[in-house]
Design an enzyme around this catalytic site. Structure first.
Site, PDB file in Angstrom:
ATOM      1  N   SER A 138       0.833  -1.207   0.000  1.00 39.79           N
ATOM      2  CA  SER A 138       0.000   0.000   0.000  1.00 39.79           C
ATOM      3  C   SER A 138       0.868   1.257   0.000  1.00 39.79           C
ATOM      4  O   SER A 138       1.906   1.307   0.655  1.00 39.79           O
ATOM      5  CB  SER A 138      -0.888  -0.011   1.245  1.00 39.79           C
ATOM      6  OG  SER A 138      -1.461   1.262   1.454  1.00 39.79           O
ATOM      7  N   TYR A 162      -2.043   5.288  -4.082  1.00 36.16           N
ATOM      8  CA  TYR A 162      -3.081   6.262  -3.774  1.00 36.16           C
ATOM      9  C   TYR A 162      -2.715   7.510  -4.549  1.00 36.16           C
ATOM     10  O   TYR A 162      -1.680   8.115  -4.318  1.00 36.16           O
ATOM     11  CB  TYR A 162      -3.199   6.507  -2.263  1.00 36.16           C
ATOM     12  CG  TYR A 162      -4.177   5.552  -1.635  1.00 36.16           C
ATOM     13  CD1 TYR A 162      -5.418   5.335  -2.217  1.00 36.16           C
ATOM     14  CD2 TYR A 162      -3.872   4.861  -0.465  1.00 36.16           C
ATOM     15  CE1 TYR A 162      -6.327   4.453  -1.666  1.00 36.16           C
ATOM     16  CE2 TYR A 162      -4.781   3.970   0.094  1.00 36.16           C
ATOM     17  CZ  TYR A 162      -6.005   3.789  -0.514  1.00 36.16           C
ATOM     18  OH  TYR A 162      -6.904   2.916   0.027  1.00 36.16           O
ATOM     19  N   THR A 188      -5.703   2.535  -6.951  1.00 34.28           N
ATOM     20  CA  THR A 188      -6.985   2.406  -6.253  1.00 34.28           C
ATOM     21  C   THR A 188      -7.854   3.619  -6.522  1.00 34.28           C
ATOM     22  O   THR A 188      -7.476   4.747  -6.213  1.00 34.28           O
ATOM     23  CB  THR A 188      -6.742   2.228  -4.749  1.00 34.28           C
ATOM     24  OG1 THR A 188      -5.955   1.043  -4.579  1.00 34.28           O
ATOM     25  CG2 THR A 188      -8.046   2.082  -3.983  1.00 34.28           C
ATOM     26  N   LYS A 270      -7.956  -0.596  -9.510  1.00 32.61           N
ATOM     27  CA  LYS A 270      -8.601  -1.314  -8.404  1.00 32.61           C
ATOM     28  C   LYS A 270      -9.851  -0.563  -7.950  1.00 32.61           C
ATOM     29  O   LYS A 270      -9.796   0.632  -7.693  1.00 32.61           O
ATOM     30  CB  LYS A 270      -7.617  -1.443  -7.237  1.00 32.61           C
ATOM     31  CG  LYS A 270      -8.160  -2.135  -6.008  1.00 32.61           C
ATOM     32  CD  LYS A 270      -7.038  -2.462  -5.030  1.00 32.61           C
ATOM     33  CE  LYS A 270      -7.518  -3.165  -3.783  1.00 32.61           C
ATOM     34  NZ  LYS A 270      -8.050  -2.275  -2.760  1.00 32.61           N
ATOM     35  N   HIS A 294     -13.510  -2.577  -2.059  1.00 31.81           N
ATOM     36  CA  HIS A 294     -12.631  -2.210  -0.950  1.00 31.81           C
ATOM     37  C   HIS A 294     -13.049  -2.933   0.345  1.00 31.81           C
ATOM     38  O   HIS A 294     -12.957  -2.391   1.441  1.00 31.81           O
ATOM     39  CB  HIS A 294     -12.677  -0.687  -0.749  1.00 31.81           C
ATOM     40  CG  HIS A 294     -11.410  -0.072  -0.221  1.00 31.81           C
ATOM     41  ND1 HIS A 294     -10.526   0.608  -1.009  1.00 31.81           N
ATOM     42  CD2 HIS A 294     -10.876  -0.023   1.028  1.00 31.81           C
ATOM     43  CE1 HIS A 294      -9.511   1.063  -0.265  1.00 31.81           C
ATOM     44  NE2 HIS A 294      -9.703   0.674   0.977  1.00 31.81           N
TER      45      HIS A 294
HETATM   46  C1  FMN Z   1      -7.327  -2.254   7.288  1.00 33.80           C
HETATM   47  C2  FMN Z   1      -7.449  -2.155   5.805  1.00 33.80           C
HETATM   48  C3  FMN Z   1      -6.655  -1.249   5.129  1.00 33.80           C
HETATM   49  C4  FMN Z   1      -6.722  -1.174   3.732  1.00 33.80           C
HETATM   50  N1  FMN Z   1      -5.875  -0.327   3.096  1.00 33.80           N
HETATM   51  C5  FMN Z   1      -5.890  -0.286   1.751  1.00 33.80           C
HETATM   52  C6  FMN Z   1      -4.945   0.499   1.051  1.00 33.80           C
HETATM   53  O1  FMN Z   1      -4.088   1.128   1.641  1.00 33.80           O
HETATM   54  N2  FMN Z   1      -5.032   0.524  -0.308  1.00 33.80           N
HETATM   55  C7  FMN Z   1      -5.982  -0.195  -1.008  1.00 33.80           C
HETATM   56  O2  FMN Z   1      -6.023  -0.139  -2.218  1.00 33.80           O
HETATM   57  N3  FMN Z   1      -6.858  -0.975  -0.361  1.00 33.80           N
HETATM   58  C8  FMN Z   1      -6.823  -1.044   0.988  1.00 33.80           C
HETATM   59  N4  FMN Z   1      -7.699  -1.875   1.635  1.00 33.80           N
HETATM   60  C9  FMN Z   1      -8.629  -2.703   0.837  1.00 33.80           C
HETATM   61  C10 FMN Z   1      -7.997  -4.044   0.466  1.00 33.80           C
HETATM   62  O3  FMN Z   1      -6.972  -3.895  -0.482  1.00 33.80           O
HETATM   63  C11 FMN Z   1      -9.028  -5.008  -0.140  1.00 33.80           C
HETATM   64  O4  FMN Z   1      -9.668  -4.389  -1.218  1.00 33.80           O
HETATM   65  C12 FMN Z   1     -10.075  -5.465   0.865  1.00 33.80           C
HETATM   66  O5  FMN Z   1      -9.507  -5.680   2.132  1.00 33.80           O
HETATM   67  C13 FMN Z   1     -10.708  -6.745   0.367  1.00 33.80           C
HETATM   68  O6  FMN Z   1     -11.764  -7.119   1.153  1.00 33.80           O
HETATM   69  P1  FMN Z   1     -11.685  -8.241   2.321  1.00 33.80           P
HETATM   70  O7  FMN Z   1     -10.879  -7.645   3.433  1.00 33.80           O
HETATM   71  O8  FMN Z   1     -13.100  -8.415   2.680  1.00 33.80           O
HETATM   72  O9  FMN Z   1     -11.054  -9.456   1.734  1.00 33.80           O
HETATM   73  C14 FMN Z   1      -7.628  -1.978   3.021  1.00 33.80           C
HETATM   74  C15 FMN Z   1      -8.433  -2.888   3.711  1.00 33.80           C
HETATM   75  C16 FMN Z   1      -8.336  -3.004   5.081  1.00 33.80           C
HETATM   76  C17 FMN Z   1      -9.177  -4.042   5.781  1.00 33.80           C
HETATM   77  O1  173 Z   2      -8.583   1.925   5.447  1.00 32.28           O
HETATM   78  C1  173 Z   2      -8.613   1.738   4.240  1.00 32.28           C
HETATM   79  O2  173 Z   2      -9.462   1.003   3.714  1.00 32.28           O
HETATM   80  C2  173 Z   2      -7.659   2.387   3.387  1.00 32.28           C
HETATM   81  O3  173 Z   2      -7.711   2.149   2.218  1.00 32.28           O
HETATM   82  C3  173 Z   2      -6.619   3.282   3.895  1.00 32.28           C
HETATM   83  C4  173 Z   2      -6.628   4.606   3.522  1.00 32.28           C
HETATM   84  C5  173 Z   2      -5.654   5.446   4.029  1.00 32.28           C
HETATM   85  C6  173 Z   2      -4.686   4.991   4.874  1.00 32.28           C
HETATM   86  C7  173 Z   2      -4.670   3.659   5.227  1.00 32.28           C
HETATM   87  C8  173 Z   2      -5.632   2.795   4.719  1.00 32.28           C
END
Ligand code: FMN
Ligand code: 173
Length: 395
Positions: A138, A162, A188, A270, A294
């Site tokens: 990420s 991002y 994303t 994404k 997401h």
């Molecule tokens: C705590 C957390 C942080 C996330 N941070 C990002 C991120 O920084 N960038 C991003 O593209 N997706 C982020 N996601 C989304 C994940 O890449 C992914 O799309 C999602 O977790 C998939 O769903 P699932 O957790 O139900 O399998 C985050 C998800 C979670 C749970």
């Molecule tokens: O929390 C999230 O889903 C996420 O994508 C995110 C956004 C900014 C910082 C860290 C995670």
């Protein structure tokens, strides 16, 4: 290996053998440290980790309707097993974005992993490399991308962007990612703003306001150039600058030309849920899409991701790599996503829980559980080739 197939070398890894590894260790009295059941894993994480971090990872947008829709959409499809089809040899490998993956799975980009474990992204990335699956780092990681790359050795790594307001920072991220050996770019699109998340609001918990998840930014020369004082001299100003430039709801399809110009490897969008958006991705010269909402963390009341998958596959699946995430918990979920036309899936929250409970080993455990179960699901329903699953396998 008992039930694990022939004794001749298998094409790829024998993921299904993990179950016998667990049983055989059990003969010497060793009980697995983590559960194989994803719900129990989530419960254990909730019990052991602090309420802020757990709420952040487990939580989703609004009342959780999209997260529930993700599960409902996957549950609605049912596998129809076929018998007597010689499944003694299985091949889980898939061709994707110009490389061959040992299995149709990568770790999803999850920001701020240091709230789960002090070894954070480096541990998760090492686990992915050890198991031969790609790690998607990420932009909002707690560890700078260069350090994560170094921890991974020659493990396959993709960078999640991002796409913020500052072009110089974006260009700098792309340069740094390229020099650190990240081969593919996942952009994303569903998070130009942080969504309404009641669980975090009720705890007033947002990691990056504490400077967690800002490592790539704070170490970036282009980001630093926008600050009056060095990050360590005025942390609040640095965090404020991050919050201001992090997301950009003003972006449009035309802006993709900028990314295409500055990244010569594969680019994957994404957060695609509409077939027309998938077609626009193709028209913009993109190489793939991730059908994703997401993990239900952005738009409450949204379509379940698996409901959107067949339409996107029909629109671009023969020309673009279609990946899938949101709600994948088990091997049969992976099977269903592939049968619906996804080339591979991203695994989200479960690996964050594995990390929180047992660091690198916990993440490896989760990967092996999902892929072990996936291989058994394929074999037991009469399929031998992950790359050739089709909708016929589902009711
Ligand atoms: C705590 C957390 C942080 C996330 N941070 C990002 C991120 O920084 N960038 C991003 O593209 N997706 C982020 N996601 C989304 C994940 O890449 C992914 O799309 C999602 O977790 C998939 O769903 P699932 O957790 O139900 O399998 C985050 C998800 C979670 C749970
Ligand atoms: O929390 C999230 O889903 C996420 O994508 C995110 C956004 C900014 C910082 C860290 C995670």
């Amino acid at each position: 290996m008992i039930g694990g197939g022939s004794t001749e070398p298998e094409p790829g890894k024998d993921w299904a053998a993990f179950q016998y590894e667990i049983y055989l260790k059990g003969m010497t009295g060793a009980v697995p440290r983590l559960p194989a059941d994803p719900s129990r894993l989530a419960e254990m994480a909730a019990a052991r980790l602090g309420p802020g971090p757990v709420g952040y990872v487990a939580g989703s947008a609004g009342s959780g309707s999209t997260e529930r829709a993700n599960r409902a959409a996957l549950d609605r499809y049912r596998i129809v097993p076929r018998m007597l089809r010689d499944t003694s040899r299985r091949d889980l490998s898939v061709e994707l974005l110009g490389t061959r993956l040992a299995a149709p799975l990568a770790l999803a980009p999850i920001g701020v992993l240091s709230i789960m474990h002090p070894d954070a992204e480096a541990a998760a990335a090492r686990a992915a490399a050890a198991q031969g699956v790609p790690f998607v780092l990420s932009s909002a990681s707690s560890t700078p991308m260069e350090q994560v790359a170094e921890a991974m050795g020659d493990g396959e790594r993709w960078f999640q962007l991002y796409w913020g307001k500052d072009r110089e920072v974006t260009k700098s991220f792309l340069d740094r990612a390229r020099s650190s050996g990240f081969t593919a770019l996942l952009v994303t699109l569903d998070t130009p703003l942080l969504a309404w998340r009641p669980r975090d609001l009720d705890q007033a918990y947002l990691p990056f306001l504490r400077g967690v998840g800002t490592a790539n930014y704070f170490t970036d020369p282009a980001f630093q150039a926008g600050l009056a004082k060095p990050v360590h001299e005025d942390l609040d100003a640095a965090v404020l600058h991050f919050v201001r430039m992090f997301g950009d709801p003003g972006k449009t399809w035309e802006d993709l030309a900028f990314l295409r110009e500055h990244w010569d490897g594969p680019i994957v969008l994404k957060g695609i849920l509409h077939p027309d958006d998938a077609r626009r991705a193709e028209a913009a010269g993109m190489d793939g899409v991730v059908v994703s909402n997401h993990g239900g963390r952005q738009v409450a009341g949204s379509i379940g991701a698996a409901e959107a998958l067949p339409g996107v596959v029909d629109a671009v699946g023969d020309r673009l790599a279609v990946l899938f995430d949101s709600g994948i918990r088990t091997g049969d979920d992976v099977f269903k996503a592939l049968a619906l036309g996804a080339r591979a899936v991203l695994l989200g929250r479960p690996y964050a829980y594995g990390l929180g409970l047992d660091g690198q080993a916990g993440v490896e455990h989760v990967i092996r559980c999902v892929l072990g179960e996936f291989e058994l699901t394929m074999a037991l329903s009469g399929h031998t080739d992950a790359a050739r699953l089709t909708r016929d396998a589902l009711a």
